[in-house]
Scaffold this active site. Structure first.
Site, mmCIF file in Angstrom:
data_model
loop_
_atom_site.group_PDB
_atom_site.id
_atom_site.type_symbol
_atom_site.label_atom_id
_atom_site.label_comp_id
_atom_site.label_asym_id
_atom_site.label_seq_id
_atom_site.Cartn_x
_atom_site.Cartn_y
_atom_site.Cartn_z
ATOM 1 N N LYS A 182 34.833 28.238 38.867
ATOM 2 C CA LYS A 182 36.218 28.682 38.650
ATOM 3 C C LYS A 182 36.996 28.643 39.973
ATOM 4 C CE LYS A 182 37.192 33.209 38.526
ATOM 5 N NZ LYS A 182 38.259 33.652 39.460
ATOM 6 N N ASN A 183 36.406 29.176 41.043
ATOM 7 C CA ASN A 183 37.148 29.329 42.296
ATOM 8 C C ASN A 183 37.254 28.048 43.107
ATOM 9 O OD1 ASN A 183 37.569 31.893 41.506
ATOM 10 N ND2 ASN A 183 36.113 32.848 42.917
ATOM 11 N N ARG A 185 46.094 42.859 47.255
ATOM 12 C CA ARG A 185 46.031 41.395 47.320
ATOM 13 C C ARG A 185 47.308 40.762 47.903
ATOM 14 N NH1 ARG A 185 42.187 39.701 43.058
ATOM 15 N NH2 ARG A 185 42.030 37.772 44.231
ATOM 16 N N CYS A 241 46.236 43.503 41.734
ATOM 17 C CA CYS A 241 45.447 43.490 40.499
ATOM 18 C C CYS A 241 44.514 44.693 40.594
ATOM 19 C CB CYS A 241 44.668 42.188 40.368
ATOM 20 S SG CYS A 241 43.294 42.095 41.499
ATOM 21 N N ASP A 278 32.025 38.860 45.226
ATOM 22 C CA ASP A 278 32.017 38.539 43.792
ATOM 23 C C ASP A 278 30.660 38.778 43.145
ATOM 24 O OD1 ASP A 278 34.326 35.708 43.971
ATOM 25 O OD2 ASP A 278 34.598 37.871 44.095
ATOM 26 N N ARG A 321 37.908 35.273 31.583
ATOM 27 C CA ARG A 321 38.651 34.586 32.643
ATOM 28 C C ARG A 321 37.718 33.753 33.502
ATOM 29 N NH1 ARG A 321 42.732 38.118 35.984
ATOM 30 N NH2 ARG A 321 42.786 36.056 36.913
HETATM 31 C C1 EPZ Z 1 39.394 34.503 46.332
HETATM 32 O O1 EPZ Z 1 40.440 35.420 46.155
HETATM 33 C C2 EPZ Z 1 38.643 34.465 45.009
HETATM 34 N N1 EPZ Z 1 39.527 33.979 43.948
HETATM 35 C C3 EPZ Z 1 38.123 35.857 44.665
HETATM 36 O O2 EPZ Z 1 37.369 35.752 43.466
HETATM 37 C C4 EPZ Z 1 37.188 36.307 45.788
HETATM 38 O O3 EPZ Z 1 36.738 37.627 45.522
HETATM 39 C C5 EPZ Z 1 37.943 36.276 47.125
HETATM 40 O O4 EPZ Z 1 38.483 34.952 47.358
HETATM 41 C C6 EPZ Z 1 37.043 36.628 48.300
HETATM 42 O O5 EPZ Z 1 35.948 35.755 48.335
HETATM 43 C C7 EPZ Z 1 39.761 32.638 43.858
HETATM 44 O O6 EPZ Z 1 39.251 31.846 44.632
HETATM 45 C C8 EPZ Z 1 40.672 32.201 42.755
HETATM 46 P P1 EPZ Z 1 41.166 36.475 49.927
HETATM 47 P P2 EPZ Z 1 41.608 35.523 47.294
HETATM 48 O O7 EPZ Z 1 42.533 35.946 50.206
HETATM 49 O O8 EPZ Z 1 41.845 34.196 47.871
HETATM 50 C C9 EPZ Z 1 43.182 40.133 52.214
HETATM 51 C C10 EPZ Z 1 36.620 36.378 41.350
HETATM 52 O O9 EPZ Z 1 36.039 37.395 40.947
HETATM 53 N N2 EPZ Z 1 44.348 39.246 52.373
HETATM 54 O O10 EPZ Z 1 39.997 35.845 50.603
HETATM 55 O O11 EPZ Z 1 42.751 36.262 46.696
HETATM 56 C C11 EPZ Z 1 42.986 40.547 50.769
HETATM 57 O O12 EPZ Z 1 43.774 41.687 50.456
HETATM 58 C C12 EPZ Z 1 37.780 36.496 42.316
HETATM 59 O O13 EPZ Z 1 36.311 35.195 41.041
HETATM 60 C C13 EPZ Z 1 45.403 39.656 53.158
HETATM 61 O O14 EPZ Z 1 45.387 40.758 53.714
HETATM 62 O O15 EPZ Z 1 40.889 36.462 48.360
HETATM 63 C C14 EPZ Z 1 41.513 40.843 50.691
HETATM 64 O O16 EPZ Z 1 41.306 42.184 51.134
HETATM 65 C C15 EPZ Z 1 38.130 37.945 42.611
HETATM 66 N N3 EPZ Z 1 46.477 38.835 53.306
HETATM 67 C C16 EPZ Z 1 40.897 39.873 51.701
HETATM 68 O O17 EPZ Z 1 41.979 39.418 52.518
HETATM 69 C C17 EPZ Z 1 46.539 37.595 52.715
HETATM 70 O O18 EPZ Z 1 47.541 36.880 52.890
HETATM 71 C C18 EPZ Z 1 40.244 38.656 51.066
HETATM 72 O O19 EPZ Z 1 41.196 38.051 50.211
HETATM 73 C C19 EPZ Z 1 45.449 37.185 51.903
HETATM 74 C C20 EPZ Z 1 44.362 38.022 51.760
#
Ligand code: EPZ
Length: 420
Positions: free
Chosen positions: A22-23, A122, A117, A308, A400
């Protein structure tokens, strides 16, 4: 609203084919926005989230359709409005991944702020920081991100250093950088295998990306990308979920096409818990016959133990021997499965983002509620280990991210049925 009814039925046995990730699929389905030529993507899992991205592309006028079970054909030359509206973005945050490609290819993009969410606020500040470094102007108005490339339309290569490791931020800036004028260096980049898969797809379309999979990614901008075909990598989290399930219930299963190269941290923890894991070609056998031992976990960006898989590992720990300390460091609110596990008889004490899990001999089935995608998977594993029937409500969360999960589990001997 669909529910799942699961009756604990002892050890799992059988084989299960792992679907496309998915990711990886979600950012890769956005990549064709970078070209006017047709792109074919195969091994796309049939999930609510992949359906949402295709609907989002259609809303922008892009020709996109699932032409076979796992094949999506996309032609972005028909794009009319580079706008991603609130109605779809609110259902899936990953919609924000259209922003980088739209900005790079069409010079402008209007994308609804994805909002938070269940698992956290996020933010997308790092995505926007990257685009601004590349010369874009960003305005937030009425809940929308309005991004514009410099006059003349092309982004400029830049040196981007992320304050936090962000998967989506790395993917968004990476896609935008492929068409920028000059070279972009992304430092403190995320190293997830799904980012490597996206980079392989982009390079097959003519991009010039190096260092993907490391913390420093270098992109030489090119004037345009061409079409192509890409096969999405298998889903390491789906594979990890099934491996965790059989470690918890006992038994022996074979994972077909699991991306074992991307699962080291997951397999290390499962072996520590008592599982035996061996790989032969595309077949990975996971079994657990002896004691199940509680295992401490601390989530962190790849290659460390993935956030995850935290909830699924907790389902294993609640029925293991001993006490485990489990810490979530990536998201601020990813422990909502704890209260549902307590309803099944688990012994967990939570303070902030650290859970202390004392293994119990047996869980007892009960009515529980899914709160987010991986929490749902946790409750499925717990239900498989519980005495009696567990009914999980709000399983749209599960749909999802897991393709036909009850069929796959039935194939492994689970007693599970969907109640509409
Ligand atoms: C991706 O989400 C995945 N989703 C998530 O999988 C996964 O948990 C996550 O990466 C971490 O591995 C997809 O790939 C579609 P991040 P993403 O940006 O990109 C902070 C699942 O269950 N952050 O790496 O949204 C954020 O708040 C889902 O399949 C900022 O502060 O995650 C978080 O604490 C859930 N500012 C941390 O970084 C930003 O601009 C990691 O978020 C972006 C992120």
């Amino acid at each position: 609203m669909d529910k799942l009814a699961i009756t604990g039925n002892g050890p799992l046995r059988g084989a299960v084919r792992i679907s496309g990730a998915k990711n990886a699929a979600l950012p890769i389905l956005c990549a064709p926005l970078l070209t006017r030529e047709p792109v074919t993507i195969v091994n796309v899992p049939q999930l609510n989230d992949t359906r949402t991205i295709v609907r989002l592309l259609n809303q922008m006028g892009v020709t996109a359709a699932r032409t076979e079970t796992h094949r999506v054909e996309i032609d972005a030359s028909t794009l009319t409005t580079p706008v991603a509206g609130y109605d779809l973005v609110k259902t899936m945050r990953a919609s924000v991944l259209v922003l980088g490609p739209l900005l790079a290819r069409w010079g402008e993009a209007k994308v609804s702020l994805p909002g938070g969410c269940a698992i956290g606020q996020r933010p997308v500040d790092q995505h926007l920081k990257g685009f601004e470094a590349m010369g874009a102007t960003i305005a937030i108005e009425a809940g929308y991100i309005h991004a514009k490339a410099p006059s003349g339309g092309r982004l400029r290569g830049a040196h981007v250093v992320f304050d936090v490791v962000t998967v989506g931020g790395t993917e968004n800036v990476l896609m935008a950088a492929t068409l920028a004028e000059g070279t972009t260096v992304i430092e403190n980049a995320a190293r997830e295998p799904e980012i490597v898969d996206l980079a392989l797809c982009l390079n097959a379309m003519g991009a010039r990306i190096r260092g993907h999979g490391t913390a420093t990614i270098t992109v030489e901008g090119v004037p345009e990308l061409h079409g192509g075909t890409h096969r999405v990598m298998p889903d390491r989290i789906e594979a990890g979920t099934f491996a965790c399930a059989v470690a918890a219930t006992g038994g022996e299963i074979t994972l077909l096409d699991a991306p074992v190269h991307a699962m080291e941290a997951i397999f290390d923890k499962l072996r520590e818990a008592g599982a035996t894991i061996t790989t032969q070609g595309n077949q990975t056998t996971v079994s657990r016959k002896g004691r199940l031992t509680a295992v401490n976990t601390k989530t962190a960006p790849y290659p460390a133990f993935p956030t995850d898989m935290q909830a699924q590992m907790m389902a294993l720990n609640v029925v293991a021997e001993g006490t485990a300390v489990m810490t979530e460091t990536v998201f601020e609110n990813r422990m909502m499965h704890v209260s549902e596990l307590l309803r099944l008889g688990a012994d967990i004490s939570l303070s902030g983002n650290t859970a202390v899990v004392k293994g119990v001999r047996r869980l007892t089935g009960a009515h529980v509620m899914a709160t987010d995608l991986r929490a749902s998977a946790c409750l499925v594993i717990a239900g498989l280990c519980a005495r009696g029937e567990t009914v999980i409500d709000r399983i749209y969360h599960l749909d999802r991210g897991y393709e036909h999960i009850e069929d796959k589990l039935i194939g492994l001997g689970a007693q599970i049925r969907r109640l509409s």
